[in-house]
Design a protein around this motif. Sequence first.
Motif, PDB file in Angstrom:
ATOM      1  N   ALA A   1       0.912  -1.271   0.053  1.00  0.00           N
ATOM      2  CA  ALA A   1       0.166  -0.008   0.014  1.00  0.00           C
ATOM      3  C   ALA A   1       0.781   1.229   0.087  1.00  0.00           C
ATOM      4  O   ALA A   1       0.796   2.121  -0.806  1.00  0.00           O
ATOM      5  CB  ALA A   1      -0.823  -0.021   1.179  1.00  0.00           C
ATOM      6  N   GLU A   2       1.910   1.000   0.773  1.00  0.00           N
ATOM      7  CA  GLU A   2       2.774   2.276   0.636  1.00  0.00           C
ATOM      8  C   GLU A   2       3.652   2.709  -0.516  1.00  0.00           C
ATOM      9  O   GLU A   2       3.773   3.668  -0.959  1.00  0.00           O
ATOM     10  CB  GLU A   2       3.866   2.086   1.761  1.00  0.00           C
ATOM     11  CG  GLU A   2       3.187   2.077   3.284  1.00  0.00           C
ATOM     12  CD  GLU A   2       4.386   1.597   4.271  1.00  0.00           C
ATOM     13  OE1 GLU A   2       4.114   1.380   5.321  1.00  0.00           O
ATOM     14  OE2 GLU A   2       5.469   1.140   3.771  1.00  0.00           O
TER      15      GLU A   2
ATOM     16  N   CYS B   1      -3.985   0.351  -7.635  1.00  0.00           N
ATOM     17  CA  CYS B   1      -4.794   1.505  -7.704  1.00  0.00           C
ATOM     18  C   CYS B   1      -5.752   1.574  -6.735  1.00  0.00           C
ATOM     19  O   CYS B   1      -6.173   2.871  -6.102  1.00  0.00           O
ATOM     20  CB  CYS B   1      -4.977   1.673  -9.265  1.00  0.00           C
ATOM     21  SG  CYS B   1      -3.657   1.555 -10.421  1.00  0.00           S
ATOM     22  N   ASP B   2      -6.464   0.719  -6.580  1.00  0.00           N
ATOM     23  CA  ASP B   2      -7.583   0.517  -5.720  1.00  0.00           C
ATOM     24  C   ASP B   2      -7.630   0.111  -4.426  1.00  0.00           C
ATOM     25  O   ASP B   2      -8.445  -0.011  -3.550  1.00  0.00           O
ATOM     26  CB  ASP B   2      -8.793  -0.365  -6.206  1.00  0.00           C
ATOM     27  CG  ASP B   2      -9.236   0.217  -7.512  1.00  0.00           C
ATOM     28  OD1 ASP B   2      -8.912  -0.343  -8.689  1.00  0.00           O
ATOM     29  OD2 ASP B   2     -10.069   1.442  -7.506  1.00  0.00           O
TER      30      ASP B   2
ATOM     31  N   GLU C   1      -8.163  -2.763  -9.359  1.00  0.00           N
ATOM     32  CA  GLU C   1      -6.622  -3.261  -9.183  1.00  0.00           C
ATOM     33  C   GLU C   1      -6.683  -3.349  -7.668  1.00  0.00           C
ATOM     34  O   GLU C   1      -6.399  -2.327  -7.112  1.00  0.00           O
ATOM     35  CB  GLU C   1      -5.653  -2.743  -9.898  1.00  0.00           C
ATOM     36  CG  GLU C   1      -4.568  -3.404  -9.622  1.00  0.00           C
ATOM     37  CD  GLU C   1      -3.513  -2.361 -10.567  1.00  0.00           C
ATOM     38  OE1 GLU C   1      -3.894  -1.637 -11.271  1.00  0.00           O
ATOM     39  OE2 GLU C   1      -2.073  -2.930 -10.990  1.00  0.00           O
ATOM     40  N   LEU C   2      -6.693  -4.377  -7.078  1.00  0.00           N
ATOM     41  CA  LEU C   2      -7.148  -4.157  -5.586  1.00  0.00           C
ATOM     42  C   LEU C   2      -6.358  -5.597  -4.809  1.00  0.00           C
ATOM     43  O   LEU C   2      -6.302  -6.952  -5.534  1.00  0.00           O
ATOM     44  CB  LEU C   2      -8.604  -4.012  -5.075  1.00  0.00           C
ATOM     45  CG  LEU C   2      -8.816  -4.313  -3.530  1.00  0.00           C
ATOM     46  CD1 LEU C   2      -9.969  -3.286  -3.433  1.00  0.00           C
ATOM     47  CD2 LEU C   2      -9.341  -5.685  -3.031  1.00  0.00           C
TER      48      LEU C   2
ATOM     49  N   ARG D   1      -9.821   8.881  -6.649  1.00  0.00           N
ATOM     50  CA  ARG D   1      -9.782   8.303  -8.030  1.00  0.00           C
ATOM     51  C   ARG D   1     -10.974   8.140  -8.795  1.00  0.00           C
ATOM     52  O   ARG D   1     -11.583   7.107  -8.029  1.00  0.00           O
ATOM     53  CB  ARG D   1      -8.690   7.267  -8.162  1.00  0.00           C
ATOM     54  CG  ARG D   1      -8.127   6.791  -9.470  1.00  0.00           C
ATOM     55  CD  ARG D   1      -7.062   5.750  -9.582  1.00  0.00           C
ATOM     56  NE  ARG D   1      -7.671   4.805  -8.979  1.00  0.00           N
ATOM     57  CZ  ARG D   1      -8.376   3.659  -9.801  1.00  0.00           C
ATOM     58  NH1 ARG D   1      -8.583   3.853 -11.132  1.00  0.00           N
ATOM     59  NH2 ARG D   1      -8.992   2.573  -9.463  1.00  0.00           N
ATOM     60  N   GLU D   2     -11.192   8.472  -9.863  1.00  0.00           N
ATOM     61  CA  GLU D   2     -12.274   8.039 -10.680  1.00  0.00           C
ATOM     62  C   GLU D   2     -12.191   6.466 -11.089  1.00  0.00           C
ATOM     63  O   GLU D   2     -11.070   6.177 -11.205  1.00  0.00           O
ATOM     64  CB  GLU D   2     -12.659   8.851 -11.900  1.00  0.00           C
ATOM     65  CG  GLU D   2     -12.949  10.208 -11.595  1.00  0.00           C
ATOM     66  CD  GLU D   2     -13.085  11.123 -13.009  1.00  0.00           C
ATOM     67  OE1 GLU D   2     -13.109  10.546 -14.000  1.00  0.00           O
ATOM     68  OE2 GLU D   2     -13.678  12.279 -12.620  1.00  0.00           O
ATOM     69  N   LEU D   3     -13.131   5.882 -11.238  1.00  0.00           N
ATOM     70  CA  LEU D   3     -13.032   4.657 -11.467  1.00  0.00           C
ATOM     71  C   LEU D   3     -13.066   4.454 -12.945  1.00  0.00           C
ATOM     72  O   LEU D   3     -13.507   5.200 -13.748  1.00  0.00           O
ATOM     73  CB  LEU D   3     -14.656   3.659 -11.085  1.00  0.00           C
ATOM     74  CG  LEU D   3     -14.748   3.680  -9.585  1.00  0.00           C
ATOM     75  CD1 LEU D   3     -16.005   2.961  -9.441  1.00  0.00           C
ATOM     76  CD2 LEU D   3     -13.539   2.679  -8.953  1.00  0.00           C
ATOM     77  N   PRO D   4     -12.682   3.135 -13.507  1.00  0.00           N
ATOM     78  CA  PRO D   4     -12.892   3.169 -15.057  1.00  0.00           C
ATOM     79  C   PRO D   4     -14.149   3.014 -15.497  1.00  0.00           C
ATOM     80  O   PRO D   4     -15.010   2.812 -14.818  1.00  0.00           O
ATOM     81  CB  PRO D   4     -11.951   1.617 -15.160  1.00  0.00           C
ATOM     82  CG  PRO D   4     -12.009   1.117 -13.910  1.00  0.00           C
ATOM     83  CD  PRO D   4     -12.199   2.296 -12.798  1.00  0.00           C
TER      84      PRO D   4
END
Length: 721
Positions: free
Chosen positions: A54-55, A60-61, A107-108, A686-689
């Motif tokens: 995460a750091e 991205c998500d 992406e998580l 962040r906007e989602l795709p």
Amino acid sequence: MRSHLPAELNRFVGRDRELARVDRLLLDARLVTVTGVGGVGKTRLALRAAATTAEQERYCDGVRLVELSSLTDPALLDHAVVEALGLTDHTARPPRRLLLDHLAERELLLVLDGFEQVVVDCAELVRELLRGCPRLRVLAAGRLPLRIDGERVFTLAPMNERDALALFAERAAESRGAERPSEGDGPAAAELCRRLDGIPLALELAAGRLGTLSVEQLLRRLDDRFRLLTGGGRGALPRHQTLRTTIGWSHELCTGAQRLLWARLSVFAGAFDLEAVEYICVGPDLPQQDVLDVLGELLDQSVVVREDGAGGLRYRLLDTVREYGAEWLAATGDAERLHRRHRDWYLGLATWCELDWFSPRQAEVAARVEAELPNVRAAMEFSLASPEDTHLAQYLAGTLWFYWAGCGRLAEGRHWLTQVLDAESEHDSSRLKALWVLGYVAVLQGDAVAAIAALQECREEAESRADAVAVAYAVHRCGCLALVTDDMPRAEELLREALAGYEEVGELNSNVLMGRVEMAMAVGFRGRLDEAVAICEHVVEVCDEHGERWARAYALYVLAYAAWYGGDPVRARTLLRETLAVSHTFHDLVGTVLTLEMLALVEVDAGDPAEAAVLQGAAERIWPSVGLPLFGSAYFYAAHVLCEERTRERLGDAAYEKHRRRGARIETDAAVARALAGGQEADGVRELPPAREGQQPEGPGHAEARRLPLRAERGDGGLKR
């Protein structure tokens, strides 16, 4: 990017090579499982590895943690993951489908911890998620692998001597009243770490005793305990037996009162608070006035850990420690009594929360139930296990109506309501309540068939037993169903009947006030807007007297509509933002998306058609989690149609579609923040795709409503001024 991982309460020690290995595996594989014996540090290592990714902003998500150690019912596995992801869904859509839709393009990194009790079902879930969500990765931590294709297993060994000594010294220094081992303690500390096989939990339990014992004394006592339990075969000690020995040794070092409380605390699922301990765990051998001191002693010894969260100060037993305590509780023959006391406490808590929901403490009530959900589930499971207690499970599931409906828990509420109603019960009042609550949940999910079946059964049974309260609730929810299915004359008739029934029995709470708001909607849709305003203004007055916010938000929604209709978009916007803030606070997705739709229409008349299109796009993304867009109702949908017509007219089709698509890429939290800030972008969001084609199809009623003339044009109290 937020990691959504719990903060570390003490320093992570050692394990550099192991962390590097897990990190490499995560780069190469989509599923990595950290396994090992109990207490070896699987959870801590997995969380540290996840925090590192995460750091580095590798996903991205972000990173999400799903804690499954308190879960015993496989049917709740999907709900637990939905909960951990912070999703709210009001539809009858299965939670598995919701997870697949939500994670499809994200992406998580999903961290699953403590899945052993539901390993088969967890493996099936992970397999399906990985197949359907190509950018998802999973890091699991448990005592055994998931055993599915593509899994890379990392078996975590005990600490090496250097790391074990460092951990022992670090935790000793943290222990209240203890001192860091001196240089003279080095040989004894090294021998202690070796005897404990480098297992972190064992080291921490031992370090917790340094407030009263020296390192040499610890070593002597441990030596004696090992001989007793293994017959002197120290060299061949299985690590699991070593840990169990360590916990047993720690147990033996406790006083009688400490052992007793340890055993009794094992009835809790997840975290608990002091009040619950002081009710459930007391007895002639452990008076209430002694509980606080004994609990503090267990905290000092690391048997109990402390947690600070939204629900206040709470405590928890580590899983292995809880299992050990449960065995001792069973051996005492007192387990049944303690589980009943546990169940009774949470029955009382649910009753208090239902009453307190109609008060200024609604937010605190919502947070309390959220924190206590594992224990509430355990209480329902315990009641369902005994035929003579099923009515208590029905009572508990029905009493939590405000949580299921008002706090975005419709899917789990329906699970429990269906389960408790499948059990036989001779206590009619509890069953009747569970029936009308099930009907209410089904209405909000857009499942008219299930709603009618539950509400009809409830009304018939209530009338046969002269239960006027249950009759009023069943009639009320039938009126609500008529409202969202466009039968306004029938809705008004039923809601008037229900409100008269409430008044006759002296019922006044958030449910009753919602009935009045729904009545206002029905008469407003029939062209009597002044009457609707009068009703909602009175509802606001009553809510203000009692500090009620949930029903008040819906009343403000109607008043905002009236303000817009009267040509005052500034007042309408102010009311809608207040409505939106409250609905979002309670995770009420129905109230949130309805308000976003109305705000879009207000923004057109306020001179910002681009923002209106963005808000319509944001609402469009939310509706699949609620059900049919605007319930498939032409009445509710008319505002959307009018907003789109005016926005297209002012922007042009191409610009409208551009802004609408932009809004459809904004997540709910960001959309709400944007609306409350007057169209400003939320920092760090962040906007989602864009959604994949076919991912969120228009529901029935979407295209149909576009073709229908506005109700205003038919003289039904419509929208065009």
